[in-house]
Design a protein around this motif. Structure first.
Motif, mmCIF file in Angstrom:
data_model
loop_
_atom_site.group_PDB
_atom_site.id
_atom_site.type_symbol
_atom_site.label_atom_id
_atom_site.label_comp_id
_atom_site.label_asym_id
_atom_site.label_seq_id
_atom_site.Cartn_x
_atom_site.Cartn_y
_atom_site.Cartn_z
ATOM 1 N N LEU A 284 -21.092 21.988 142.613
ATOM 2 C CA LEU A 284 -22.485 22.424 142.689
ATOM 3 C C LEU A 284 -23.080 22.010 144.025
ATOM 4 N N GLU A 285 -23.556 22.973 144.792
ATOM 5 C CA GLU A 285 -24.362 22.660 145.968
ATOM 6 C C GLU A 285 -25.795 23.018 145.629
ATOM 7 N N LEU A 286 -26.648 21.998 145.565
ATOM 8 C CA LEU A 286 -28.013 22.183 145.077
ATOM 9 C C LEU A 286 -29.023 21.703 146.104
ATOM 10 N N HIS B 238 -18.139 1.313 143.624
ATOM 11 C CA HIS B 238 -18.633 1.296 144.997
ATOM 12 C C HIS B 238 -19.327 2.635 145.262
ATOM 13 N N CYS B 239 -20.620 2.577 145.537
ATOM 14 C CA CYS B 239 -21.432 3.789 145.649
ATOM 15 C C CYS B 239 -21.774 4.069 147.110
ATOM 16 N N TYR B 240 -21.503 5.303 147.544
ATOM 17 C CA TYR B 240 -21.679 5.699 148.934
ATOM 18 C C TYR B 240 -22.581 6.927 149.047
ATOM 19 N N VAL B 241 -23.191 7.047 150.225
ATOM 20 C CA VAL B 241 -23.846 8.279 150.657
ATOM 21 C C VAL B 241 -23.181 8.703 151.964
ATOM 22 N N ALA B 242 -22.951 10.002 152.125
ATOM 23 C CA ALA B 242 -22.341 10.521 153.356
ATOM 24 C C ALA B 242 -22.991 11.858 153.699
ATOM 25 N N GLU B 243 -23.152 12.116 154.975
ATOM 26 C CA GLU B 243 -23.689 13.413 155.393
ATOM 27 C C GLU B 243 -22.542 14.412 155.552
ATOM 28 N N TYR B 244 -22.856 15.684 155.292
ATOM 29 C CA TYR B 244 -21.864 16.743 155.447
ATOM 30 C C TYR B 244 -22.567 17.986 155.971
ATOM 31 N N SER B 245 -21.766 18.951 156.416
ATOM 32 C CA SER B 245 -22.267 20.256 156.840
ATOM 33 C C SER B 245 -21.360 21.319 156.238
ATOM 34 N N PRO B 246 -21.734 22.596 156.296
ATOM 35 C CA PRO B 246 -20.853 23.643 155.759
ATOM 36 C C PRO B 246 -19.452 23.608 156.365
ATOM 37 N N VAL C 49 -24.756 14.526 151.473
ATOM 38 C CA VAL C 49 -26.094 15.055 151.751
ATOM 39 C C VAL C 49 -26.052 15.879 153.040
ATOM 40 N N ASP C 50 -26.590 17.090 152.986
ATOM 41 C CA ASP C 50 -26.795 17.903 154.188
ATOM 42 C C ASP C 50 -28.293 17.858 154.497
ATOM 43 N N ARG C 51 -28.687 16.983 155.393
ATOM 44 C CA ARG C 51 -30.111 16.786 155.681
ATOM 45 C C ARG C 51 -30.726 18.012 156.339
ATOM 46 N N ALA C 52 -29.952 18.713 157.146
ATOM 47 C CA ALA C 52 -30.487 19.882 157.852
ATOM 48 C C ALA C 52 -30.888 20.983 156.875
ATOM 49 N N ARG C 53 -30.085 21.172 155.834
ATOM 50 C CA ARG C 53 -30.369 22.229 154.867
ATOM 51 C C ARG C 53 -31.024 21.717 153.599
ATOM 52 N N GLY C 54 -31.142 20.395 153.469
ATOM 53 C CA GLY C 54 -31.792 19.820 152.297
ATOM 54 C C GLY C 54 -31.002 19.976 151.016
ATOM 55 N N THR C 55 -29.649 19.900 151.115
ATOM 56 C CA THR C 55 -28.808 20.093 149.944
ATOM 57 C C THR C 55 -27.950 18.867 149.667
ATOM 58 N N VAL C 56 -27.426 18.809 148.453
ATOM 59 C CA VAL C 56 -26.470 17.776 148.047
ATOM 60 C C VAL C 56 -25.315 18.455 147.326
ATOM 61 N N LEU C 57 -24.169 17.788 147.313
ATOM 62 C CA LEU C 57 -22.996 18.279 146.589
ATOM 63 C C LEU C 57 -22.778 17.428 145.339
ATOM 64 N N LEU C 58 -22.704 18.104 144.191
ATOM 65 C CA LEU C 58 -22.477 17.441 142.913
ATOM 66 C C LEU C 58 -21.357 18.162 142.166
ATOM 67 N N THR C 59 -20.966 17.603 141.043
ATOM 68 C CA THR C 59 -19.945 18.208 140.196
ATOM 69 C C THR C 59 -20.498 18.433 138.796
ATOM 70 N N ARG C 60 -19.823 19.316 138.052
ATOM 71 C CA ARG C 60 -20.105 19.449 136.615
ATOM 72 C C ARG C 60 -18.763 19.534 135.900
ATOM 73 N N GLN C 61 -18.603 18.679 134.891
ATOM 74 C CA GLN C 61 -17.352 18.667 134.133
ATOM 75 C C GLN C 61 -17.592 18.150 132.725
ATOM 76 N N PHE C 62 -16.640 18.425 131.843
ATOM 77 C CA PHE C 62 -16.754 18.007 130.447
ATOM 78 C C PHE C 62 -16.393 16.539 130.305
#
Length: 225
Positions: free
Chosen positions: A184-186, A156-164, A79-92
């Motif tokens: 995906l950065e959404l 095991h489920c985690y949340v972590a902050e990140y920046s560009p 989670v990037d709280r400053a920009r209000g974004t999250v990082l996800l993936t898309r795969q088959f």
């Protein structure tokens, strides 16, 4: 004496004693394990276990259950709280595709099996491989059984902050393992809306996005006052 691979002879991964797993369980006095049979010992292991279980009325019955053992895993929502974004993936995902998903392309949090690592080490590895992101502090949300009726896996489920600046690699997964992962950065608002409209249907992803919203790490339309 059985000579099936994975029991007394090594299977393709060099494992033996796969039929011993679960035989010594005694934490619940109302369950007595009688027999464990390995029915498939491919990359993961399918077992059929026979056990006696005492019901609430005191009556003992004999039951059989199959369990799919693929090891435990870890997942993370950056989670990037400053920009209000999250990082996800898309795969088959073929299992989803064969079970009525339109195209099998699932939007998910980064995740993977622990293999021989502890959960934190494993999820840092997976985040770098799949998302190209270097994680800082991790907050463990829960360790959840995602399909306890048949699959032994605990995630095991985690949340972590990140920046560009933490996006130090391209990501996309390991080609040698057949991975072809889109990063995906959404906006967090969009990610939460994707749960409502059915674009996100993966359980661990729903869990982590909703947890982050409930704890104020991301803001969506249902968390605004």
């Amino acid at each position: 004496m059985t000579t099936a691979y994975g029991t007394t002879e090594p299977d393709s991964r060099g494992r033996t004693g796969l039929d011993r797993v679960g035989r010594n369980l005694d934490r619940n006095p109302d369950v007595v394990v009688r027999d464990v049979e390995v029915t498939s010992d491919g990359w993961h292991v399918l077992r059929r276990t026979t056990f006696d279980v005492r019901g609430t009325d005191g009556t003992w019955t004999t039951q059989q259950r199959e369990t799919y053992d693929r090891g435990n895993g870890a997942a993370v929502l950056p989670v990037d709280r400053a920009r209000g974004t999250v990082l996800l993936t898309r795969q088959f995902r073929f299992p989803a595709y064969v079970n009525d998903h339109p195209d099998g392309m699932l939007v998910e949090v980064a995740a993977g099996l622990l293999d021989e690592d502890d959960p934190e080490t494993a999820i840092r590895r997976e985040a770098l491989e799949e998302l190209g992101v270097r994680l800082g502090d991790l907050r463990e949300v829960t360790a959840a059984y995602m399909s306890p009726g048949s699959v032994t896996e605990r995630v095991h489920c985690y949340v972590a902050e990140y920046s560009p600046a933490d996006r130090i690699e391209v990501g996309g997964g390991l080609v040698g393992e057949g991975e072809d992962i889109e990063v995906l950065e959404l906006p967090a608002t969009e990610a939460l809306a994707m749960i409502d409209d059915g674009r996100i249907v993966d359980g661990k992803t729903i869990l982590l996005l909703q947890w982050a919203a409930l704890h104020g790490l991301v803001v969506g339309q249902h968390t605004q006052s």
